[in-house]
Design an enzyme around this catalytic site. Structure first.
Site, PDB file in Angstrom:
ATOM      1  N   LYS A   1       0.861  -1.203   0.000  1.00 56.03           N
ATOM      2  CA  LYS A   1       0.000   0.000   0.000  1.00 56.03           C
ATOM      3  C   LYS A   1       0.893   1.246   0.000  1.00 56.03           C
ATOM      4  CE  LYS A   1      -2.599   3.445   1.905  1.00 56.03           C
ATOM      5  NZ  LYS A   1      -2.120   4.739   2.418  1.00 56.03           N
TER       6      LYS A   1
ATOM      7  N   ASP B   1      -6.137   4.388 -15.457  1.00 56.15           N
ATOM      8  CA  ASP B   1      -7.045   3.506 -14.718  1.00 56.15           C
ATOM      9  C   ASP B   1      -6.303   2.933 -13.503  1.00 56.15           C
ATOM     10  OD1 ASP B   1      -8.536   1.325 -13.817  1.00 56.15           O
ATOM     11  OD2 ASP B   1      -9.172   0.725 -15.820  1.00 56.15           O
TER      12      ASP B   1
END
Ligand SMILES: CC(C)(COP(=O)([O-])OP(=O)([O-])OC[C@H]1O[C@@H](n2cnc3c(N)ncnc32)[C@H](O)[C@@H]1OP(=O)([O-])[O-])[C@@H](O)C(=O)NCCC(=O)NCCSC(=O)C[C@@](C)(O)CC(=O)[O-]
Ligand SMILES: NC(=O)C1=CN([C@@H]2O[C@H](COP(=O)(O)OP(=O)(O)OC[C@H]3O[C@@H](n4cnc5c(N)ncnc54)[C@H](OP(=O)(O)O)[C@@H]3O)[C@@H](O)[C@H]2O)C=CC1
Length: 426
Positions: A267, A283
């Site tokens: 993360k 995207d």
């Protein structure tokens, strides 16, 4: 024309307009692009053409990470993100990385995969052999779908065929089209090719085609970023550089063996990558899906980076991951700010954009590990988050910084304390 530089003195202390002027000046960015990056760049009619049931637009802060030297080239990197300390951390590590010559990046050709699922087969292995025997026909047929891409040197370059002897619905065959998508992210491109060849696949195999869709596990479109920093450059007020480097290596070790830690570690890498993906109109779900699937490709989810101390006592870090980014296609050409963001970085190909994003991801990971293995994440992160807290408590204008400073100094970064400062209790 001034020389492009990613090192701008006093950037952090400027107000947004002055900062924008400084960035535009350093990057030789035109007035129109600078204005576009200031915000409100997406008019309602354009937005309405991008998605459905549009009622407006949703804005995020756009910051610029400074100091990036990547393959010997200077980059000011636009980052659209809501989380404090991300831009500061990337800029800080990029500054340290310069002590070792900056980041080195490379990438494979931009090959994406489309999957064509075939079911209802009594002889899946025979069907596989027949598909491989007809691969020339299938490749030609796929390429007839996109002559523009083929003209640019891309197009379908090969096929792979996988047999699953069992599944909840019986055996199946999955054909992969391997397509060089050049500067596109490539989803629409490869999906069109997969749909085009499906009837031929049914004819060759005698089975029924179900899914015809790209795979987001873009394991043939991989980027590698590395950095090597002399330990001395990592020295802090309380630790020598070798101790800091050792701490980073030890912190990474847990992410290499433990999925609970690896999820947070990765993360942290995506903290650097996603904002670049968003700022360039790409995207981000595709990039996230590819990253995490790649992290689990051995069957065990683990860190996307490795950190080592080499024979010369330098800290050395490597990030390897899929990077399906486009500079054409999707929203990249529709959103004016995405185009301005590319021009800010002087990026001319999707491959270069992926490499820059990977360098920022590696920098971000290093920042988090450096903080976590030394003083902890809260000091640096919360000091910057304090401004959010001040706003939540009701501060506006000059009060935001005043209240933030007061709650950091009191070591109590909470909304309660911020309200008390605003009310004059402190
Ligand atoms: C936050 C810092 C950089 C402070 O670090 P510091 O030592 O207080 O920084 P400094 O004041 O000495 O400044 C050093 C450089 O940092 C940059 N910098 C510093 N402050 C600013 C600012 N306000 N605005 C713009 N740039 C800033 C800037 O480049 C500056 O150089 P200078 O401009 O002075 O020549 C450091 O503590 C840090 O890197 N912390 C890590 C932050 C982080 O990782 N944030 C991500 C959010 S936490 C998370 O979501 C992920 C995580 C942590 O869970 C992932 C994981 O577990 O692996
Ligand atoms: N699972 C997923 O991730 C999925 C994602 N998507 C979405 O698909 C979109 C991306 O698809 P993508 O195929 O990139 O977009 P587009 O179809 O919009 O653009 C690609 C097309 O642009 C043309 N083109 C012009 N110049 C170039 C160049 N230099 N390099 C490559 N192509 C060029 C090509 O041919 P031509 O001119 O003939 O069109 C190519 O087919 C994103 O919006 C994504 O969100 C969609 C489905 C699934």
């Amino acid at each position: 024309m001034t020389e492009y530089s990613s090192r701008i003195e006093g950037l952090r202390a400027m107000d947004p307009a002055a900062r924008r002027d400084a960035i535009a000046g350093a990057a030789g960015l035109g007035e129109d692009d600078a204005k576009t990056l200031a915000g409100a760049a997406l008019p309602p009619d354009l937005a309405n053409g991008m998605i459905e049931n549009v009622i407006g637009t949703f804005e995020l802060p756009l910051g610029v990470a400074s100091n990036f030297l990547i393959n010997g080239r200077e980059y000011l990197v636009p980052m659209a993100v809501e989380e404090p300390s991300v831009v500061a951390a990337a800029s800080f590590m990029a500054k340290l990385a310069r002590e070792g010559g900056g980041f080195t990046v490379s990438s494979t050709l931009p090959i994406m995969r489309a999957q064509v699922q075939v079911i209802g087969l009594s002889d899946p292995h025979g069907a596989r052999a027949r598909l491989l025997a007809q691969q020339g026909v299938l490749i030609d047929m796929a390429n007839s779908r996109d002559t523009v891409l083929v003209g640019l040197g891309g197009g379908c370059k090969g096929i792979e065929v996988q047999v699953f002897d069992s599944s909840p619905i019986g055996p199946m065959v999955v054909l992969h089209l391997l397509v060089d998508v050049r500067d596109a992210m490539g989803a629409n491109t490869v999906n069109s090719m997969a749909e085009m060849i499906a009837p031929k696949v049914e004819e060759i195999t005698g089975g029924t085609v179900r899914l015809r869709i790209l795979s987001n596990l873009a394991d043939r479109r991989v980027v590698t970023a590395s950095v090597r920093i002399p330990a001395a450059a990592l020295t802090t007020q309380t630790l020598d550089g070798a101790q800091v480097a050792q701490g980073i290596v030890e912190a990474c070790a847990l992410a290499l063996i433990d999925p609970y830690r690896a999820a947070t570690h990765n993360k942290g890498i995506m903290n650097g990558i996603d904002p670049v993906v968003v700022a360039t109109g790409n995207d981000w779900r595709a990039i996230e899906a590819g990253a995490h699937a790649y992290a689990a490709r051995s069957g065990r989810y683990c860190s996307l980076t490795t950190w080592e101390i080499d024979g010369d006592d330098a800290l050395s870090g490597v990030l390897e991951m899929p990077m399906a980014l486009g500079t054409v296609g999707g929203a990249t050409r529709t959103h004016p700010a995405a185009q301005a963001a590319l021009r800010l970085m002087r990026i001319t190909s999707a491959q270069e954009l992926g490499e820059v994003a990977a360098a920022v991801g590696l920098a971000q990971n290093m920042a988090a590990l450096r903080a976590l293995s030394t003083e902890g994440i809260q000091r640096g992160h919360m000091a910057l988050h304090a401004r959010n807290i001040a706003i939540t408590a009701g501060a506006t204008g000059a009060d935001i910084d005043r209240v933030a400073k007061a709650i950091v100094a009191a070591n109590d970064v909470s909304v309660d304390r911020a309200k008390q400062v605003l009310d004059g209790a402190y």
